[in-house]
Design a protein around this motif. Structure first.
Motif, PDB file in Angstrom:
ATOM      1  N   LEU A 179      -4.227  -1.473  -0.709  1.00 16.06           N
ATOM      2  CA  LEU A 179      -4.994  -1.408   0.525  1.00 16.06           C
ATOM      3  C   LEU A 179      -6.283  -0.626   0.273  1.00 16.06           C
ATOM      4  O   LEU A 179      -6.331   0.599   0.460  1.00 16.06           O
ATOM      5  N   PRO A 180      -7.341  -1.303  -0.177  1.00 14.63           N
ATOM      6  CA  PRO A 180      -8.600  -0.596  -0.449  1.00 14.63           C
ATOM      7  C   PRO A 180      -9.277  -0.165   0.843  1.00 14.63           C
ATOM      8  O   PRO A 180      -9.095  -0.791   1.898  1.00 14.63           O
ATOM      9  N   ASP A 181     -10.054   0.910   0.770  1.00 16.59           N
ATOM     10  CA  ASP A 181     -10.802   1.346   1.946  1.00 16.59           C
ATOM     11  C   ASP A 181     -11.788   0.274   2.392  1.00 16.59           C
ATOM     12  O   ASP A 181     -12.022   0.083   3.592  1.00 16.59           O
ATOM     13  N   GLU A 182     -12.363  -0.410   1.418  1.00 19.92           N
ATOM     14  CA  GLU A 182     -13.301  -1.489   1.707  1.00 19.92           C
ATOM     15  C   GLU A 182     -12.884  -2.705   0.884  1.00 19.92           C
ATOM     16  O   GLU A 182     -12.601  -2.596  -0.299  1.00 19.92           O
ATOM     17  N   VAL A 186      -4.203  -6.627  -0.252  1.00 18.52           N
ATOM     18  CA  VAL A 186      -3.373  -7.663  -0.872  1.00 18.52           C
ATOM     19  C   VAL A 186      -1.936  -7.176  -1.021  1.00 18.52           C
ATOM     20  O   VAL A 186      -1.679  -5.986  -1.199  1.00 18.52           O
ATOM     21  N   ARG A 187      -1.021  -8.131  -0.950  1.00 14.18           N
ATOM     22  CA  ARG A 187       0.372  -7.866  -1.314  1.00 14.18           C
ATOM     23  C   ARG A 187       0.528  -8.219  -2.778  1.00 14.18           C
ATOM     24  O   ARG A 187       0.152  -9.312  -3.217  1.00 14.18           O
ATOM     25  N   LEU A 188       1.119  -7.326  -3.554  1.00 15.79           N
ATOM     26  CA  LEU A 188       1.191  -7.497  -5.000  1.00 15.79           C
ATOM     27  C   LEU A 188       2.519  -8.051  -5.478  1.00 15.79           C
ATOM     28  O   LEU A 188       2.645  -8.386  -6.654  1.00 15.79           O
ATOM     29  N   THR A 189       3.504  -8.138  -4.608  1.00 19.19           N
ATOM     30  CA  THR A 189       4.831  -8.601  -5.000  1.00 19.19           C
ATOM     31  C   THR A 189       5.216  -9.837  -4.203  1.00 19.19           C
ATOM     32  O   THR A 189       4.716 -10.067  -3.101  1.00 19.19           O
ATOM     33  N   SER A 190       6.115 -10.604  -4.766  1.00 21.98           N
ATOM     34  CA  SER A 190       6.658 -11.785  -4.092  1.00 21.98           C
ATOM     35  C   SER A 190       8.139 -11.553  -3.853  1.00 21.98           C
ATOM     36  O   SER A 190       8.878 -11.204  -4.787  1.00 21.98           O
ATOM     37  N   SER A 255       3.867  -7.414   8.225  1.00 20.80           N
ATOM     38  CA  SER A 255       4.093  -8.072   6.945  1.00 20.80           C
ATOM     39  C   SER A 255       2.798  -8.440   6.231  1.00 20.80           C
ATOM     40  O   SER A 255       2.661  -8.230   5.020  1.00 20.80           O
ATOM     41  N   GLU A 256       1.850  -8.988   6.972  1.00 20.57           N
ATOM     42  CA  GLU A 256       0.604  -9.437   6.353  1.00 20.57           C
ATOM     43  C   GLU A 256      -0.238  -8.240   5.905  1.00 20.57           C
ATOM     44  O   GLU A 256      -0.311  -7.229   6.604  1.00 20.57           O
ATOM     45  N   PRO A 257      -0.874  -8.342   4.746  1.00 21.20           N
ATOM     46  CA  PRO A 257      -1.658  -7.204   4.236  1.00 21.20           C
ATOM     47  C   PRO A 257      -2.693  -6.680   5.218  1.00 21.20           C
ATOM     48  O   PRO A 257      -2.858  -5.458   5.352  1.00 21.20           O
ATOM     49  N   ARG A 258      -3.396  -7.561   5.933  1.00 21.90           N
ATOM     50  CA  ARG A 258      -4.396  -7.085   6.889  1.00 21.90           C
ATOM     51  C   ARG A 258      -3.750  -6.290   8.022  1.00 21.90           C
ATOM     52  O   ARG A 258      -4.311  -5.292   8.491  1.00 21.90           O
ATOM     53  N   ALA A 261      -2.704  -2.932   6.601  1.00 15.15           N
ATOM     54  CA  ALA A 261      -3.897  -2.112   6.388  1.00 15.15           C
ATOM     55  C   ALA A 261      -4.386  -1.514   7.702  1.00 15.15           C
ATOM     56  O   ALA A 261      -4.827  -0.360   7.750  1.00 15.15           O
ATOM     57  N   ALA A 262      -4.316  -2.288   8.791  1.00 16.22           N
ATOM     58  CA  ALA A 262      -4.734  -1.782  10.098  1.00 16.22           C
ATOM     59  C   ALA A 262      -3.818  -0.649  10.547  1.00 16.22           C
ATOM     60  O   ALA A 262      -4.278   0.356  11.117  1.00 16.22           O
ATOM     61  N   VAL A 263      -2.518  -0.783  10.286  1.00 18.10           N
ATOM     62  CA  VAL A 263      -1.575   0.282  10.634  1.00 18.10           C
ATOM     63  C   VAL A 263      -1.880   1.546   9.834  1.00 18.10           C
ATOM     64  O   VAL A 263      -1.829   2.668  10.360  1.00 18.10           O
ATOM     65  N   VAL A 264      -2.205   1.385   8.551  1.00 20.76           N
ATOM     66  CA  VAL A 264      -2.537   2.540   7.714  1.00 20.76           C
ATOM     67  C   VAL A 264      -3.809   3.218   8.227  1.00 20.76           C
ATOM     68  O   VAL A 264      -3.881   4.449   8.299  1.00 20.76           O
TER      69      VAL A 264
END
Length: 312
Positions: A179-182, A186-190, A255-258, A261-264
């Motif tokens: 989860l980059p600041d800018e 991405v999710r890195l695992t399947s 679940s979705e990366p975006r 990231a918003a929760v973080v």
């Protein structure tokens, strides 16, 4: 006995054992008895496994919590880092399979065995992740031998941050995210799960992840595993951001990366960018959503930002 002066000496009082402190009740301040019950209000002493955390360095932390609906915490985590080298971190998250006995013991044994292997230097991270999964598998099989007739099992996700690179390996449905600041998260695992198979077959992820068999895993660590070799992936994480590993108790709700990231970002706004405070905030958020499962969050701050989240 011969007494020369005709009197017997006074009997010395027997020393009394020191009272044992069994802890103090957080609800009323009373003392717990030896069986773990408060002598004042009668409340049961919490199991230390219900909620625990670790912060080995300012840039790394993890929190493991029972959640609101389960009576036992079968998640586990282990993290390792060097305060003097914020470019390095090791994160491990394991989620015990609730249908298998002794999975709480298995997940903790697996996480501790894996982090020990991953903390060694020498072999590249990709090699160490496979070795760590082997060590975790061996630890779980030892638990099974200690409790004959059981087949304890757990998921496994682990990450090694070193030199601006994050290498992750997974078995089951615990996940790793970048989860980059800018930029794009991405999710890195399947996942090794029926839900993931349904997605690959064409079902939307949102639909698959709420289906009745969504959390049925197809691979795991344990005596009856079909294959415990982790899927390994590498990502450049030299930019400021967060390496986040978690059990499904967190990603169930984002679940979705975006979305995650918003929760973080909301967690940083609420609790700050200290990894332990943020991990606690994420666990609290998951509990606020219902806390339907055990929740584990492991975080490592990456990139060139200061540990307070500011650039510089």
């Amino acid at each position: 006995m011969l007494v020369l002066d005709g009197t017997l000496p006074d009997d010395e009082p027997e020393p009394q054992p020191e009272p044992v402190d069994h802890g103090t009740c957080a609800s009323c301040g009373g003392a717990y008895d030896e069986d773990g019950w408060c002598t004042q209000c009668g409340e049961r002493r919490p199991d230390p496994r219900d909620h625990f955390s670790d912060r080995p360095a300012p840039h790394v932390a993890a929190v493991c919590d029972r959640g609101r609906r389960h009576t036992e915490n079968q998640d586990a985590m282990a993290v390792q880092a060097d305060e003097e080298n914020p470019g390095r971190a090791v994160l491990v998250v394991c989620d015990g399979v609730s249908s298998a006995e002794r999975s709480a013991e298995a997940s903790l044994a697996a996480a501790e065995a894996a982090v020990e292997v991953l903390s060694r230097t020498g072999a590249p991270p990709t090699t160490r992740l496979v070795q760590a999964a082997d060590a975790a598998q061996d630890a779980i099989e030892e638990v099974a031998r200690d409790f004959p007739g059981t087949a304890p099992s757990c998921t496994f996700v682990a990450g090694v941050v070193d030199g601006g690179t994050l290498t992750v390996g997974s078995v089951g449905d615990s996940r790793a995210y970048w989860l980059p600041d800018e930029g794009e998260p991405v999710r890195l695992t399947s996942d090794d799960s029926l839900a993931e198979e349904q997605v690959r077959a064409g079902m939307s992820r949102a639909e698959a992840e709420v289906s009745p068999m969504a959390h049925t895993i197809t691979r795991w660590l344990g005596p009856d595993t079909p294959d415990h070799t982790p899927q390994v992936h590498t990502r450049d994480v030299s930019a400021p951001g967060w390496a986040l590993l978690c059990s499904d108790g967190l990603w169930n709700y984002a679940s979705e990366p975006r979305d995650l990231a918003a929760v973080v970002r909301q967690g940083v706004q609420r609790a700050g960018a200290d990894p332990l405070d943020l991990a606690l905030a994420l666990v609290e958020w998951a509990n606020e959503q219902g806390g339907a499962d055990n929740i584990t969050v492991a975080l490592a701050r990456t990139g060139t930002t200061g540990q307070d989240g500011t650039h510089g």
